[in-house]
Design an enzyme around this catalytic site. Structure first.
Site, PDB file in Angstrom:
ATOM      1  N   ASP A 118      37.774  42.405  36.861  1.00 40.77           N
ATOM      2  CA  ASP A 118      38.680  41.308  36.538  1.00 40.77           C
ATOM      3  C   ASP A 118      37.896  40.045  36.221  1.00 40.77           C
ATOM      4  O   ASP A 118      36.733  39.887  36.618  1.00 40.77           O
ATOM      5  CB  ASP A 118      39.663  41.050  37.676  1.00 40.77           C
ATOM      6  CG  ASP A 118      38.982  40.648  38.981  1.00 40.77           C
ATOM      7  OD1 ASP A 118      37.951  41.269  39.323  1.00 40.77           O
ATOM      8  OD2 ASP A 118      39.475  39.735  39.672  1.00 40.77           O
ATOM      9  N   GLU A 132      38.636  40.587  42.560  1.00 40.99           N
ATOM     10  CA  GLU A 132      37.601  39.736  43.143  1.00 40.99           C
ATOM     11  C   GLU A 132      37.877  38.272  42.834  1.00 40.99           C
ATOM     12  O   GLU A 132      37.624  37.399  43.666  1.00 40.99           O
ATOM     13  CB  GLU A 132      36.232  40.137  42.602  1.00 40.99           C
ATOM     14  CG  GLU A 132      35.062  39.581  43.429  1.00 40.99           C
ATOM     15  CD  GLU A 132      34.659  38.163  43.077  1.00 40.99           C
ATOM     16  OE1 GLU A 132      33.963  37.526  43.881  1.00 40.99           O
ATOM     17  OE2 GLU A 132      35.036  37.691  41.979  1.00 40.99           O
TER      18      GLU A 132
END
Length: 394
Positions: free
Chosen positions: A79, A144
């Site tokens: 991500d 994250e």
């Protein structure tokens, strides 16, 4: 075009803004499956914030989780943070673009290039060493850059529950300052936030005897906390960590009117703390200051992560030697900066380091990486694998 660069561009072209993975893990999984990795996808989180995690592992022939000699995990995230105003980018953030020897795109530094380098380093290592003694694994998440509650921590908890052990872990966070390899993180400070609510009595500003100003009540205690922080009296740090730091991030009070004494004040603050302090010791000291000044308050604490430290050993030595062999740099060990998913991995793995590209452009408009350093990073990862494998053969 190198295979690492090609894969990095393929990943950057996927708009995987947290918690979206946008198919990145599928691309990676298909390549790893061809190398004999077993793939496990672990989804977590509510329907409107579904997180995708990948755990991929390749054990030596005839080995099990219980009998494998040593396990090295490459850990990272697919991500990325939001792009910000797209019109401010020189080129589209999800269209990998080359200018002046640099690769531009969201995730170029943080951290799709690292993920690509993980994969290609493994491919090249296994081509040269088809049957290594080392167990290899990859842990990827799409959470994250978000809340971090349905990502790496979920995978680590699952591994711990079934008794799987990790001996070494390299997290691909961008850690370099000027050149790839000039700094690695062998630890991180802990983070703990507090939300302090000071109770008062709202009233007309012309009749202060009929009210109780929470800002006035808090001011002496706040001044003492600021003085403690300025003097470095939380702790002195140590050889690996800076002294613990305390900072206010928000202060809210009042109705917006100039003639009303506020009924409450809310202060948000955060500790970044070393291994010389604990959440309990810091909480106790803050409460002692507030109580000594007679403040009427409530205080909610949130521990975002504990500090961790990997002292020099097999992994640090292997990474240092790999960097020196590839670049000639004597890397600097550091515990500075913010938090990362390494804080979760450190609970199940005693040797964790962070090693990735230069971090100067992360989260910025026109995020980029020097193309020349992409192969350097891949080669450092590969050399580390070779050194750890050689240590098992001795």
């Amino acid at each position: 075009m190198s295979r690492t660069l090609q894969l990095a561009e393929q990943l950057i072209s996927r708009p995987s803004v947290t918690p979206e993975d946008a198919g990145c893990q599928q691309i990676i999984g298909e390549r790893l499956a061809q190398l004999g990795f077993t793939l496990e996808t672990i989804e977590s989180g509510p329907a409107d914030f579904r997180v995708t995690n990948l755990w991929a592992v390749r054990r030596p022939a005839n080995a099990t989780a219980a009998t494998a000699t040593k396990t090295l995990v490459f850990a990272g995230h697919t991500d990325v943070v939001p792009t910000g105003p797209v019109e401010q980018w020189t080129s589209h953030p999800f269209t990998p673009t080359h200018r002046d020897g640099k690769l531009y795109g969201r995730g170029a530094c943080d951290m799709k290039t690292s993920v690509a380098a993980f994969v290609v380093s493994i491919e090249e290592f296994l081509k040269a060493t088809p049957e290594p003694k080392l167990t290899l694994a990859l842990l990827l998440t799409s959470d994250e850059e978000g809340p971090g509650i349905d990502g790496t921590v979920v995978v680590c908890n699952a591994l711990a529950a079934r008794g799987e052990t990790i001996d070494y872990c390299i997290v691909g966070e961008p850690t370099a300052v000027q050149r790839c390899g000039d700094m690695i993180k062998n630890g991180r400070r802990g983070t703990m936030s507090g939300k302090l609510t000071v109770n008062g009595v709202q009233g007309h500003i012309a009749y202060p005897h009929l009210a109780k100003n929470p800002v006035h009540a808090l001011a002496p205690a706040l001044a003492e906390l600021v003085a403690i922080n300025a003097a470095g009296w939380w702790d002195a740090g140590n050889a690996y960590f800076q002294p613990t730091s305390w900072q206010i991030s928000n202060f809210h009070s009042g109705t917006g009117a100039s003639n009303v004494i506020p009924g409450s004040a809310v202060v948000d603050f955060n500790f970044r703390f070393s291994t010389e302090s604990t959440p309990e010791s810091l909480q106790k000291r803050v409460h002692a200051v507030l109580d000594a000044h007679g403040v009427d308050y409530t205080l909610a604490w949130t521990v975002g992560g504990l500090p961790f430290l990997t002292t020099p050993g097999e992994l640090v030595a292997s990474v240092q030697a790999a960097i020196a062999d590839e670049t000639g740099i004597q890397t600097e060990l550091s515990t500075s900066g913010g938090t990362s998913d390494a804080r979760f991995i450190a609970k199940i793995c005693k040797q964790v380091v962070e090693l990735g590209p230069v971090n100067a452009s992360i989260h910025k408009i026109d995020e980029h990486i020097d193309v020349a350093e992409i192969e350097t990073l891949k080669n450092i990862y590969k050399r580390t694998l070779e050194r750890l494998e050689a240590s098992l053969a001795r």
